[in-house]
Design a protein around this motif. Structure first.
Motif: not given
Length: 484
Positions: A68, A71, A73-74, A153-157
């Motif tokens: 957490n 996560a 940034s992309e 995981v970041y925004q589902g990715n």
């Protein structure tokens, strides 16, 4: 000699492993070993499972915290991971490895070398890159080795994977300590149990040994020996049954010896008389014919006496050997009438009057020959022991569902001290009178045995003023069912 050798072979001390005591001890030891084996495995397995469960929760929680924090940034970069890990508290004894989405290692706390361009080709990392939380742990060489891998995981990715590897020797030492303590406890339990098992098995088999010793004494003919077993368990009941059996065998053996002794004595007297008479004839060359005839007549009387004894012994043997008799409805009055008709000449010859009162419908299930023996012996005995001018009363009647045969006389009577022995074989109250009357001492015994074979019995009562006697034989009344 063969019998003695056989007894010694059976009586030899049995090896412990073949005895009941050894089998008891072996059974208890097997049970204890099984319990100890469970005690030494189940608690350890449960402790391992508890440690595994606690480590799975703790390591996953740490991995999620790190994930957490990363996560934000992309894209994950080595610099960003370094900065984030510098802020987080370092976990002692735990290796932290972070990869990007391709498995490229961005951070590894286990090495100071630059691992850029290295890929984490581990099964846990590859599974986490597929979106799974992975946990594996094992206890080996006194330490717990645990691994966890969770995706970042970041925004589902999936940006990458956080992989933690923990080597915990402290928990391993605790488990080793538990295992060692259980081992010491098991040894103590084994030693104490072995001693208790030997004592308990000896106590449990003591009754068996006593009973076996009693059986061996009985086999040698010592029927007076009894098994002393305390308690109320099965062994005590078995000992009681054996003692009762030994008592019956003792009674039977005493009766057999007494019977053989009495029979030998009874047969010896007429045989001795015959021997004496024949020797007198053979050794006296001047004996006259009248004396020879007298001696031969005496020999004939002794032969008749031997014949009577043999016949009575044969009857007793048949009664003892064939307790199961063929029974059919028999009228006791008709049987007694035949006996009275047969013995009437004997009564008249000795000056005794005989009176019969026979009620009708006095039937019972019995063997007619056995009833004839009962009536004949009772009536003949009453006639023989009644003085000339006396009277014998014979009565057949029904009373309270029974058929009774009463034979009373006005004879010499029976002394009170002789009443309990009157039915014993070869027992005679007045031996001199019995011999003169041709008695063998077996008639009453035959009568009682024959009566008991058909559910009956015979009782004896003294006459008024000690004169005479009264014998009463009773049998169950047979009642014909209606329609039959």
């Amino acid at each position: 000699m063969a019998g003695e050798i056989g007894y010694q072979a059976v009586g030899e001390r049995m090896p412990l492993w073949q005895s009941v005591r050894g089998k008891y001890a072996l059974t208890y030891l097997v049970v204890v070993v099984a319990i100890i084996a469970v005690m030494n495995t189940y608690p350890l397995l449960m402790a391992q499972n508890v440690v595994f469960s606690s480590k799975e929760k703790a390591l996953k929680r740490q991995a999620l915290v790190i994930g957490n924090a990363l996560a934000v940034s992309e894209v994950l970069t080595p610099e960003g991971v370094e900065q984030t890990m510098a802020v987080l508290e370092e976990v002692q004894g735990t290796r932290v490895l972070v990869t990007d989405g391709t498995g490229l290692i961005l951070y590894d706390s286990a090495t100071l070398d630059n691992r850029a361009a290295d890929y984490a080709l581990m099964g846990e990392v590859l599974a986490a890159l597929g979106g799974k939380d992975v946990f594996r742990s094992e206890y080996r060489d006194g330490a717990f080795r645990s691994q966890v891998a969770v995706p970042t995981v970041y925004q589902g990715n999936i940006l990458g994977v956080v992989y933690l590897h923990e080597y915990d020797s402290e928990q391993g030492e605790v488990l080793l300590s538990i295992q060692s303590n259980l081992g010491y406890i098991s040894v103590v339990i084994c030693v104490v149990t072995a001693g208790l098992v030997l004592l308990l098995s000896k106590a449990l088999t003591r009754s068996t040994a006593r009973l076996l010793g009693a059986i061996r004494h009985a086999r040698q003919g010592e029927y007076s020996h009894r098994a002393e077993v305390r308690g109320k368990d099965e062994m005590a009941q078995l000992a009681q049954e054996f003692n009762q059996l030994a008592g019956r065998l003792q009674t039977t053996e005493e009766a057999r010896r007494r019977f053989v002794s009495d029979a030998s004595h009874e047969l010896k007297t007429p045989l001795a008389s015959i021997r004496l008479l024949t020797d007198s004839i053979l050794q006296n060359e001047t004996i006259d014919m009248d004396t020879i005839r007298e001696f031969v007549a005496d020999i004939g009387e002794e032969v008749d006496r031997l014949t009577r004894i043999s016949q009575r012994l044969l009857i007793l043997t048949k009664l003892d050997a064939s307790p199961q008799r063929i029974q059919e409805p028999v009228g006791l009055g008709e049987v007694v009438a035949k006996v009275a008709h047969m013995l009437d000449p004997l009564a008249k010859a000795v000056g005794v009057s005989m009176e019969c009162r026979l009620e009708p419908a006095c039937a019972l299930l019995a063997n007619e020959d056995d009833l004839y023996q009962v009536a004949f012996n009772l009536i003949e005995n009453a006639i023989k022991y009644t003085l000339p001018g006396g009277r014998v009363d014979v009565t057949v009647f029904r009373q309270e569902g029974k058929v009774l045969l009463s034979v009373s006389d006005t004879g010499v009577g029976i002394p009170k001290e002789d009443v309990p022995k009157i039915f014993d074989r070869f027992y005679r109250v007045d031996k001199a009178r019995s011999r003169a009357a041709g008695g063998t001492g077996l008639g009453l015994s035959i009568a009682r045995d024959a009566a008991r074979l058909h559910g009956g019995d015979i009782a004896v009562f003294q006459g008024d003023g000690g004169k005479g006697a009264r014998f009463v034989a009773e049998f169950p009344l047979f009642q014909q069912e209606e329609g039959k």
